[in-house]
Design an enzyme around this catalytic site. Sequence first.
Site, PDB file in Angstrom:
ATOM      1  N   LYS A  20      -3.799  -7.222   2.978  1.00  0.00           N
ATOM      2  CA  LYS A  20      -4.732  -6.688   2.417  1.00  0.00           C
ATOM      3  C   LYS A  20      -5.299  -6.169   1.376  1.00  0.00           C
ATOM      4  CE  LYS A  20      -2.444  -2.562  -0.560  1.00  0.00           C
ATOM      5  NZ  LYS A  20      -3.602  -2.924  -1.360  1.00  0.00           N
ATOM      6  N   HIS A  52      -7.751  -4.541   4.939  1.00  0.00           N
ATOM      7  CA  HIS A  52      -6.999  -3.055   4.771  1.00  0.00           C
ATOM      8  C   HIS A  52      -8.041  -2.644   3.517  1.00  0.00           C
ATOM      9  CE1 HIS A  52      -4.339  -0.067   2.426  1.00  0.00           C
ATOM     10  NE2 HIS A  52      -3.954   0.677   3.662  1.00  0.00           N
ATOM     11  N   ASN A  53      -7.942  -3.328   2.669  1.00  0.00           N
ATOM     12  CA  ASN A  53      -8.297  -2.232   1.427  1.00  0.00           C
ATOM     13  C   ASN A  53     -10.066  -2.352   0.932  1.00  0.00           C
ATOM     14  OD1 ASN A  53      -6.016  -2.085  -0.191  1.00  0.00           O
ATOM     15  ND2 ASN A  53      -6.827  -2.343  -2.025  1.00  0.00           N
ATOM     16  N   GLU A  95     -10.783   0.663   3.189  1.00  0.00           N
ATOM     17  CA  GLU A  95     -10.216   1.509   2.701  1.00  0.00           C
ATOM     18  C   GLU A  95     -11.680   2.305   2.639  1.00  0.00           C
ATOM     19  OE1 GLU A  95      -7.594   1.972  -1.321  1.00  0.00           O
ATOM     20  OE2 GLU A  95      -6.149   2.083   0.587  1.00  0.00           O
ATOM     21  N   SER A 132       1.203  -1.359   0.093  1.00  0.00           N
ATOM     22  CA  SER A 132       0.394   0.041  -0.268  1.00  0.00           C
ATOM     23  C   SER A 132       0.826   1.423   0.270  1.00  0.00           C
ATOM     24  CB  SER A 132      -1.027   0.440   1.340  1.00  0.00           C
ATOM     25  OG  SER A 132      -1.485   1.329   1.038  1.00  0.00           O
TER      26      SER A 132
END
Length: 302
Positions: free
Chosen positions: A173, A176-177, A180, A121
């Site tokens: 990840k 994480h997204n 987001e 990221s």
Amino acid sequence: MELGMIGLGRMGANMAERLLKGGHRVVGYARTHEKVEHIVKKGGVGASSLEEIIKLLKPPRLIWLMVPAGEAVEETIKGLLSCVAKDDLIVDGGNSYYKDSIRRGLMLKEKGIHYVDAGVSGGIWGLKEGYSIMVGGEKSAVDRLIPLIKTLAPAEDKGWGHVGPGGAGHFVKMVHNGIEYGMMQAYAEGFSLMRHKDDFNMDLRQIAEIWRHGSVVRSWLLDLTADALSQNPDLKAIKPYVEDSGEGRWTVSEAIDLNVPAPVITLSLLQRLRSRDLESFSDRLIAVMRDKFGGHGIKKEE
């Protein structure tokens, strides 16, 4: 330390440049000649094929992929299998689905090839600010990467870590997204609410700047929001159409599989899908139903 970088899009090229500045040798390959030339101008070595990138690296080799998830990763690994050797290490730094990464790792292990999945990221700002890197794989393979990761990260001891076995890097990840998505949706809804409060005539750019300092909602996303509003306060010429990379969908699917409620992430994904409904058939049908049962009337298109 040296590595081969396959995939020199904006993020891959920026990562290669940061590694070059850190004193590492980078051999770059992309399908587009201009992208390879860009890395050469920055001090890297250019390769014209997968076979050549392997020849230009000393064994045991380290090859870092920065190509789009899915078929592009499959095809690249398939192409590499004809020229890599035992103990070479392939790193997938893209946004691959974690179950694909687990499968690829097991397949390559049978052939004596090491595989690491690295969730990265940082976007276009990573060259300057550094990249947050979430790594999955066997410890011996990950240890080989540490000098490179320390160069890519914001600091040698910050912004990176070995988070688990194969697949774990891309799983983290993915989540994480998903987070987001939710954060972006919350900011968007809040600023939209303030924009529609006509009697206060609020300066959204000013409010974003206020929140950037000391507020509990301050973040890098807010910094970027403030910058965007400074450049284009009314967001003129911006089409209200929001894409998704696929990781939000995977996050929601995983939440369902694990029986973990994730309403914010789920709704933020659905809002992105809603932005693409140019026909709005469902809204049209609701309007018709309201008129049928209650005589509420229908607004006609001009």
